[in-house]
Design a protein around this motif. Structure first.
Motif, PDB file in Angstrom:
ATOM      1  N   LEU A 113     107.286  35.972  24.977  1.00 28.60           N
ATOM      2  CA  LEU A 113     106.060  35.210  24.968  1.00 28.60           C
ATOM      3  C   LEU A 113     106.073  35.496  26.246  1.00 28.60           C
ATOM      4  O   LEU A 113     106.601  35.370  26.611  1.00 28.60           O
ATOM      5  CB  LEU A 113     106.020  34.583  24.407  1.00 28.60           C
ATOM      6  CG  LEU A 113     106.428  34.214  23.125  1.00 28.60           C
ATOM      7  CD1 LEU A 113     105.458  32.457  22.165  1.00 28.60           C
ATOM      8  CD2 LEU A 113     105.371  35.116  22.626  1.00 28.60           C
ATOM      9  N   THR A 114     105.178  35.863  27.419  1.00 29.11           N
ATOM     10  CA  THR A 114     104.691  36.138  27.871  1.00 29.11           C
ATOM     11  C   THR A 114     103.663  34.831  28.595  1.00 29.11           C
ATOM     12  O   THR A 114     103.103  34.211  27.789  1.00 29.11           O
ATOM     13  CB  THR A 114     103.326  37.883  28.635  1.00 29.11           C
ATOM     14  OG1 THR A 114     102.922  37.559  28.390  1.00 29.11           O
ATOM     15  CG2 THR A 114     105.268  38.171  27.924  1.00 29.11           C
ATOM     16  N   ASP A 115     103.028  34.764  29.755  1.00 33.92           N
ATOM     17  CA  ASP A 115     102.035  34.075  30.428  1.00 33.92           C
ATOM     18  C   ASP A 115     100.613  33.623  29.139  1.00 33.92           C
ATOM     19  O   ASP A 115     100.038  32.692  28.996  1.00 33.92           O
ATOM     20  CB  ASP A 115     101.464  34.447  31.813  1.00 33.92           C
ATOM     21  CG  ASP A 115     102.562  33.835  32.830  1.00 33.92           C
ATOM     22  OD1 ASP A 115     103.364  32.714  32.098  1.00 33.92           O
ATOM     23  OD2 ASP A 115     102.449  33.678  34.110  1.00 33.92           O
ATOM     24  N   HIS A 116     100.453  34.861  29.031  1.00 33.84           N
ATOM     25  CA  HIS A 116      99.243  34.684  28.264  1.00 33.84           C
ATOM     26  C   HIS A 116      99.275  34.456  27.210  1.00 33.84           C
ATOM     27  O   HIS A 116      98.528  33.705  26.681  1.00 33.84           O
ATOM     28  CB  HIS A 116      98.729  36.784  27.408  1.00 33.84           C
ATOM     29  CG  HIS A 116      97.715  37.104  27.058  1.00 33.84           C
ATOM     30  ND1 HIS A 116      96.537  37.223  27.045  1.00 33.84           N
ATOM     31  CD2 HIS A 116      98.205  36.070  25.393  1.00 33.84           C
ATOM     32  CE1 HIS A 116      96.214  37.397  26.228  1.00 33.84           C
ATOM     33  NE2 HIS A 116      96.453  36.717  25.278  1.00 33.84           N
ATOM     34  N   SER A 117     100.461  33.850  26.084  1.00 36.41           N
ATOM     35  CA  SER A 117     100.253  32.882  24.931  1.00 36.41           C
ATOM     36  C   SER A 117     100.449  31.812  25.877  1.00 36.41           C
ATOM     37  O   SER A 117      99.320  30.552  24.572  1.00 36.41           O
ATOM     38  CB  SER A 117     101.874  32.560  24.570  1.00 36.41           C
ATOM     39  OG  SER A 117     102.516  34.019  23.628  1.00 36.41           O
ATOM     40  N   LEU A 118     100.991  30.844  26.816  1.00 41.15           N
ATOM     41  CA  LEU A 118     100.340  29.826  26.984  1.00 41.15           C
ATOM     42  C   LEU A 118      98.913  29.986  27.543  1.00 41.15           C
ATOM     43  O   LEU A 118      98.198  28.206  26.995  1.00 41.15           O
ATOM     44  CB  LEU A 118     101.018  29.315  28.076  1.00 41.15           C
ATOM     45  CG  LEU A 118     102.467  28.974  28.404  1.00 41.15           C
ATOM     46  CD1 LEU A 118     103.230  28.701  29.344  1.00 41.15           C
ATOM     47  CD2 LEU A 118     102.777  28.748  27.154  1.00 41.15           C
TER      48      LEU A 118
END
Length: 360
Positions: free
Chosen positions: A130-135
């Motif tokens: 997971l990357t920042d896109h998930s947050l």
């Protein structure tokens, strides 16, 4: 856990009631949604997922009634499974996606955010892909979150974490253990500014934080009850002093390997307990004494501490134990603290001297 026999009896009662009321069941679609929901509540999560693909009746039951789901059993194709299930399980409040091997990707979390707006408890631990896109997705679609586990997610930035806190204002339990890049002083300042209801926070091995971040947390989250700072090697007594003064409900504090901690920190904890003694005595009268004050303290590898300071903490908080089987005051690696003992030891000693063994 509901037994097989109890499940069978429950279903038999449901079917008997339906017969009495004149229901005729010739295929799955004839079963009322209410009964399907009851059946789903009696089986495991894997069966629920399979059942949701049988027919429209099962899908309706799942969509209407399922509030908790764990997919940790899925060892392959978890990402595809989440993508297919998220649109069906729109009433989910708890979702566990803990993984042994990283499978989950950002598009699955985006699907959750798009459809599961009632989600309150989400476990994404060990989701290394997971990357920042998930947050950013969670901040947009899951603003009712009260419990979030991101432990072991190493690719998030502190900017994305700070953004999440500005929208998920109801967070009470947050696990960020091992999120080294995400947890910085600026991220803690954002948590302190936005998550005022926070009660439990795990910052284990987030070595980039300093006293500035922890102090912001202490001032912004006065209801904090559990805080794990193990391996946060840069923090000093200033952090503990702020926590002792501001977080009067603190019950558990982890300081393992925080080697800059000295006696000043211990005395500040002891003094905070004394200052709050009136509140403690009120709790005693209500029969809630065990719920007040520190109940767990880990100072392992804090080698600057002396016995007198740690004993002061132990004496102030009777729920801290060093006795066998009840180790809630953990001091591993502190050989100079072997003389520190909890009230149980002193009580046992008094009992022993009051009733000496008869002479042979």
């Amino acid at each position: 856990m509901v037994s097989e026999g109890e499940t069978r009896q429950e279903l038999n009662r449901c079917f008997e009631k339906m017969k009495m009321e004149g229901f005729v069941i010739s295929e799955w679609k004839d079963i009322p949604v209410e009964l399907l929901m009851r059946i789903l509540s009696l089986v495991d999560d894997r069966t629920v997922v399979i059942a949701s693909g049988i027919c429209s009746g099962w899908r309706d039951a799942v969509s209407l009634g399922l509030t908790r789901l764990s997919l940790s059993w899925c060892k392959k194709n978890l990402n595809s499974l989440v993508l297919s299930l998220a649109p069906k399980f729109v009433k989910l409040q708890t979702l566990v996606l803990r993984q042994d091997k990283p499978q989950l990707e950002d598009n699955a979390v985006e699907a959750i955010a798009n459809h599961c707006h009632e989600l309150q408890d989400l476990d994404l631990s060990k989701s290394l892909k997971l990357t920042d896109h998930s947050l950013y997705s969670l901040a947009r679609g899951c603003t009712s979150l009260t419990k979030l586990n991101l432990s072991g997610c190493t690719s998030f930035s502190d900017t994305a974490l700070a953004h999440l806190t500005r929208f998920c204002l109801k967070l009470k339990i947050l696990n960020l253990c091992g999120c080294v890049e995400a947890v910085s002083d600026s991220a803690l300042q954002a948590i302190g500014a936005n998550c005022n209801q926070l009660q439990s926070l795990n910052l284990g091995w987030c070595e980039n934080i300093s006293d500035d971040g922890v102090m912001s947390l202490a001032y912004g989250c006065p209801d904090l009850r559990t805080l794990d700072l193990c391996g946060c090697v840069s923090i000093t007594d200033e952090s503990v002093v702020a926590l002792a003064n501001q977080c009067v409900h603190l019950r558990s504090l982890g300081l393992y390997y925080c080697r800059n901690i000295t006696d000043r920190a211990m005395y500040s904890l002891a003094q905070s307990g004394v200052k709050n003694k009136h509140e403690m005595w009120r709790a005693v009268k209500k029969g809630k004494f065990d719920e007040e004050g520190l109940r767990s303290l880990n100072i392992s590898q804090c080698t600057y501490l002396t016995p007198s300071a740690v004993q002061a903490v132990c004496d102030t908080f009777p729920s801290l134990h060093t006795c066998s089987g009840r180790h809630s005051l953990v001091m591993s690696g502190c050989l100079n603290l072997q003389s520190v003992h909890c009230a149980c030891i002193h009580q046992a000693h008094r009992t022993h001297t009051a009733f000496p063994h008869p002479a042979h």
